[in-house]
Design an enzyme around this catalytic site. Structure first.
Site, PDB file in Angstrom:
ATOM      1  N   TRP A   1      -0.491 -13.794  -1.781  1.00  0.00           N
ATOM      2  CA  TRP A   1      -0.922 -13.011  -0.623  1.00  0.00           C
ATOM      3  C   TRP A   1      -0.979 -14.061   0.629  1.00  0.00           C
ATOM      4  O   TRP A   1      -1.586 -15.024   0.636  1.00  0.00           O
ATOM      5  CB  TRP A   1      -2.611 -12.675  -0.983  1.00  0.00           C
ATOM      6  CG  TRP A   1      -3.081 -11.867   0.051  1.00  0.00           C
ATOM      7  CD1 TRP A   1      -3.577 -12.411   1.481  1.00  0.00           C
ATOM      8  CD2 TRP A   1      -3.005 -10.369   0.264  1.00  0.00           C
ATOM      9  NE1 TRP A   1      -3.883 -11.372   2.209  1.00  0.00           N
ATOM     10  CE2 TRP A   1      -3.446 -10.159   1.334  1.00  0.00           C
ATOM     11  CE3 TRP A   1      -2.578  -9.313  -0.677  1.00  0.00           C
ATOM     12  CZ2 TRP A   1      -3.774  -8.740   1.876  1.00  0.00           C
ATOM     13  CZ3 TRP A   1      -2.902  -8.068  -0.251  1.00  0.00           C
ATOM     14  CH2 TRP A   1      -3.427  -7.748   1.107  1.00  0.00           C
TER      15      TRP A   1
ATOM     16  N   GLU B   1      -2.943 -11.221  -6.676  1.00  0.00           N
ATOM     17  CA  GLU B   1      -3.348 -11.765  -5.420  1.00  0.00           C
ATOM     18  C   GLU B   1      -3.486 -13.200  -5.916  1.00  0.00           C
ATOM     19  O   GLU B   1      -4.405 -13.419  -6.531  1.00  0.00           O
ATOM     20  CB  GLU B   1      -4.169 -10.920  -4.585  1.00  0.00           C
ATOM     21  CG  GLU B   1      -3.718  -9.686  -4.232  1.00  0.00           C
ATOM     22  CD  GLU B   1      -4.954  -9.225  -3.134  1.00  0.00           C
ATOM     23  OE1 GLU B   1      -5.576  -9.880  -2.568  1.00  0.00           O
ATOM     24  OE2 GLU B   1      -5.272  -8.058  -3.015  1.00  0.00           O
TER      25      GLU B   1
ATOM     26  N   TRP C   1       0.883  -1.275  -0.140  1.00  0.00           N
ATOM     27  CA  TRP C   1      -0.033  -0.059  -0.022  1.00  0.00           C
ATOM     28  C   TRP C   1       0.900   1.226  -0.088  1.00  0.00           C
ATOM     29  O   TRP C   1       1.828   1.465   0.882  1.00  0.00           O
ATOM     30  CB  TRP C   1      -0.901   0.082   1.389  1.00  0.00           C
ATOM     31  CG  TRP C   1      -1.965  -1.009   1.514  1.00  0.00           C
ATOM     32  CD1 TRP C   1      -2.706  -1.329   2.809  1.00  0.00           C
ATOM     33  CD2 TRP C   1      -2.410  -2.088   0.641  1.00  0.00           C
ATOM     34  NE1 TRP C   1      -3.605  -2.323   2.336  1.00  0.00           N
ATOM     35  CE2 TRP C   1      -3.430  -2.800   1.169  1.00  0.00           C
ATOM     36  CE3 TRP C   1      -2.360  -2.355  -0.784  1.00  0.00           C
ATOM     37  CZ2 TRP C   1      -4.067  -3.650   0.725  1.00  0.00           C
ATOM     38  CZ3 TRP C   1      -2.967  -3.311  -1.428  1.00  0.00           C
ATOM     39  CH2 TRP C   1      -3.790  -3.916  -0.837  1.00  0.00           C
TER      40      TRP C   1
ATOM     41  N   ASN D   1      -7.429  -0.835  -4.939  1.00  0.00           N
ATOM     42  CA  ASN D   1      -7.491  -2.383  -4.525  1.00  0.00           C
ATOM     43  C   ASN D   1      -8.815  -2.876  -4.507  1.00  0.00           C
ATOM     44  O   ASN D   1      -9.538  -2.349  -3.858  1.00  0.00           O
ATOM     45  CB  ASN D   1      -6.834  -2.555  -3.266  1.00  0.00           C
ATOM     46  CG  ASN D   1      -7.030  -3.947  -2.660  1.00  0.00           C
ATOM     47  OD1 ASN D   1      -6.682  -4.887  -3.413  1.00  0.00           O
ATOM     48  ND2 ASN D   1      -7.595  -4.151  -1.359  1.00  0.00           N
ATOM     49  N   GLU D   2      -9.172  -3.751  -5.577  1.00  0.00           N
ATOM     50  CA  GLU D   2     -10.277  -4.500  -5.561  1.00  0.00           C
ATOM     51  C   GLU D   2     -11.519  -3.400  -5.846  1.00  0.00           C
ATOM     52  O   GLU D   2     -12.447  -3.321  -4.876  1.00  0.00           O
ATOM     53  CB  GLU D   2     -10.588  -5.456  -4.306  1.00  0.00           C
ATOM     54  CG  GLU D   2      -9.650  -6.438  -4.550  1.00  0.00           C
ATOM     55  CD  GLU D   2      -9.776  -7.633  -3.548  1.00  0.00           C
ATOM     56  OE1 GLU D   2      -9.056  -8.849  -3.653  1.00  0.00           O
ATOM     57  OE2 GLU D   2     -10.330  -7.315  -2.543  1.00  0.00           O
TER      58      GLU D   2
ATOM     59  N   TYR E   1      -8.911 -16.316  -5.710  1.00  0.00           N
ATOM     60  CA  TYR E   1      -9.362 -16.701  -4.296  1.00  0.00           C
ATOM     61  C   TYR E   1     -10.440 -17.901  -4.304  1.00  0.00           C
ATOM     62  O   TYR E   1     -11.633 -17.435  -3.946  1.00  0.00           O
ATOM     63  CB  TYR E   1      -9.798 -15.645  -3.400  1.00  0.00           C
ATOM     64  CG  TYR E   1      -8.553 -14.562  -2.828  1.00  0.00           C
ATOM     65  CD1 TYR E   1      -7.724 -15.243  -2.102  1.00  0.00           C
ATOM     66  CD2 TYR E   1      -8.474 -13.341  -3.389  1.00  0.00           C
ATOM     67  CE1 TYR E   1      -6.566 -14.369  -1.717  1.00  0.00           C
ATOM     68  CE2 TYR E   1      -7.475 -12.478  -2.972  1.00  0.00           C
ATOM     69  CZ  TYR E   1      -6.598 -13.291  -2.235  1.00  0.00           C
ATOM     70  OH  TYR E   1      -5.475 -12.206  -1.650  1.00  0.00           O
TER      71      TYR E   1
END
Length: 435
Positions: A391, A349, A110, A227-228, A308
């Site tokens: 991640w 990720e 970040w 992010n996302e 994920y």
């Protein structure tokens, strides 16, 4: 050349196990083993003595020093936060040293902390220089260890402030035209202006350690807009698309040196046929994102995708079925990069949850091997699947920070070895030769 490759892998292997021992004892050993690790680091990264060049893009390929550059790396979002205080700063150096000795080339972290503890941005346009100096330190240390950084500029989630903090600031200022939704971040003009000011402050920051403005520092591999991102108030995707177009154009007017990505999870939008066959569920097409459309913007240099299966699929689903889905998901996006986007696709990720059905560490190894093998096969065929970032890694003494996907490098030697072997395979074919 063959002998040079063998030497690199030999150095990489021995240095890796030094790093493993190093990380297992946390901060105390970090302070006492710097000389040993620095020696290994200098051996395994002699090519960094050359003038550092920017990573560039040529079609579906990342390019570095005239060669295709395929990436093996990791996430440690916490680098700036941990660099603020002297007692935790050795963790930053330690994880970068360990990554370097594993042959990893990119770390994602970040470059934001909005209004939270140890905030970088205290309020719109007002910064804590102590925290900015911590980010300076992260970039300087990464350069020292031959690691490039993928730096994200804001969070869609509330962690570290995110878009919710920008909306809160605007509400406190009495700005007109705000809805109750945090999606105001994407369409409110005053919030857009505040975020642009933040972008400019980051990109034009002159590093207090190196003296290099961030926009001129090749240590930074690329910028990530957010992010996302999700904009569920507009499932058509028009609002988010407009925001990406405006912000990517703005970034490029300030910084033409660095690559830029969005930060997507990779879900297909409702108008894309793949939303029915590839998305993990109907819900994935309702988030206001559209992988193809969002990634096809001219100023976006490469597509970003997350992996994920434990989050997206039924947690009771068998591991074999999850691995089959991972392969289908990744190969679909690599095909998109090759045929639709003509850009690199980076899996920024990927992770395995320790809360999944009957979790065993070997399950994580199997997922990681599936992801890494697909990237290596893409590299061998010069396809668009350009790299993957685990991640996530934590340094010693950070157990209280763990999420269900994060782990310490020392926790399982087989996982460590699997990732390191991927570095060696990519290095022997897809890294610039030693000088």
């Amino acid at each position: 050349m063959k002998a040079g490759k063998m030497l690199f892998c030999s150095i990489l292997g021995s240095a890796s196990w030094v790093a493993l021992i190093y990380m297992s004892f946390g901060d105390h050993l970090m302070m006492h083993s710097r000389k040993v690790l620095h020696h290994d680091l200098m051996l395994s990264h002699r090519h960094e003595e050359k003038k550092l060049g920017f990573v560039e893009r040529n079609g579906t390929q990342f390019m570095l020093d005239g060669r295709s550059f395929y990436i093996n790396g990791w996430n440690s979002y916490w680098l700036m936060e941990q660099a603020v205080d002297e007692h935790s700063r050795p963790r930053v150096r330690g994880i970068l040293q360990a990554g370097a000795n594993m042959g990893l080339t990119v770390c994602r972290a970040w470059a934001f902390n909005d209004g939270a503890y140890n905030a970088l941005q205290l309020s719109p346009g007002r910064f804590d220089d102590r925290v900015f100096q911590a980010l300076d330190y992260v970039i300087a240390e990464a350069r020292q260890h031959g690691i490039r950084l993928l730096l994200s500029l804001v969070n869609d989630w509330k962690d570290y402030g995110g878009k919710a903090q920008y909306v809160k600031w605007a509400l406190e200022e009495g700005r007109a035209g705000l809805s109750a939704s945090n999606d105001s971040f994407f369409f409110n003009p005053s919030i857009r202006s505040n975020f642009k000011n933040y972008i400019k402050s980051i990109l034009t920051r002159r590093n207090s350690i190196t003296g290099i403005e961030y926009r001129n520092d090749p240590t930074i591999f690329a910028w990530e807009l957010i992010n996302e991102p999700h904009c569920m108030s507009d499932a058509s995707g028009d609002t988010l698309q407009d925001w990406i177009e405006e912000m990517s154009t703005f970034v490029k007017t300030i910084d033409s040196n660095h690559l830029l990505t969005v930060g997507l999870e990779g879900f297909y939008g409702p108008s894309n046929p793949k939303s029915l066959t590839i998305n993990p569920g109907e819900w994935a097409s309702t988030l206001g994102t559209d992988f193809i459309r969002n990634s096809n913007i001219s100023h976006i240099d490469f597509a970003s995708v997350h992996v994920y299966p434990d989050l997206w699929l039924n947690k009771k689903q068998e591991l074999e079925d999850k691995l089959k889905y991972v392969s289908k998901w990744m190969l679909s996006h690599i095909e998109d990069g090759d045929k639709e986007l003509r850009k690199p696709v980076m899996f920024t990720e990927f992770g395995s949850s320790n809360q999944s059905n009957d979790f065993q560490p070997s399950q994580r190894d199997m997922l990681f091997k599936t992801v890494l093998d697909i990237i290596y096969q893409s590299a061998k065929e010069y396809r668009s699947g350009a790299g993957a970032l685990v991640w996530q890694f934590f340094a010693g003494g950070m157990e209280e920070f763990y999420d269900e996907f994060g782990f310490g490098l020392w926790s399982r030697p087989s996982t460590y070895r699997l990732i390191t072997e991927q570095s060696c395979k990519l290095a022997t074919n897809f890294l610039p030769p030693f000088p």
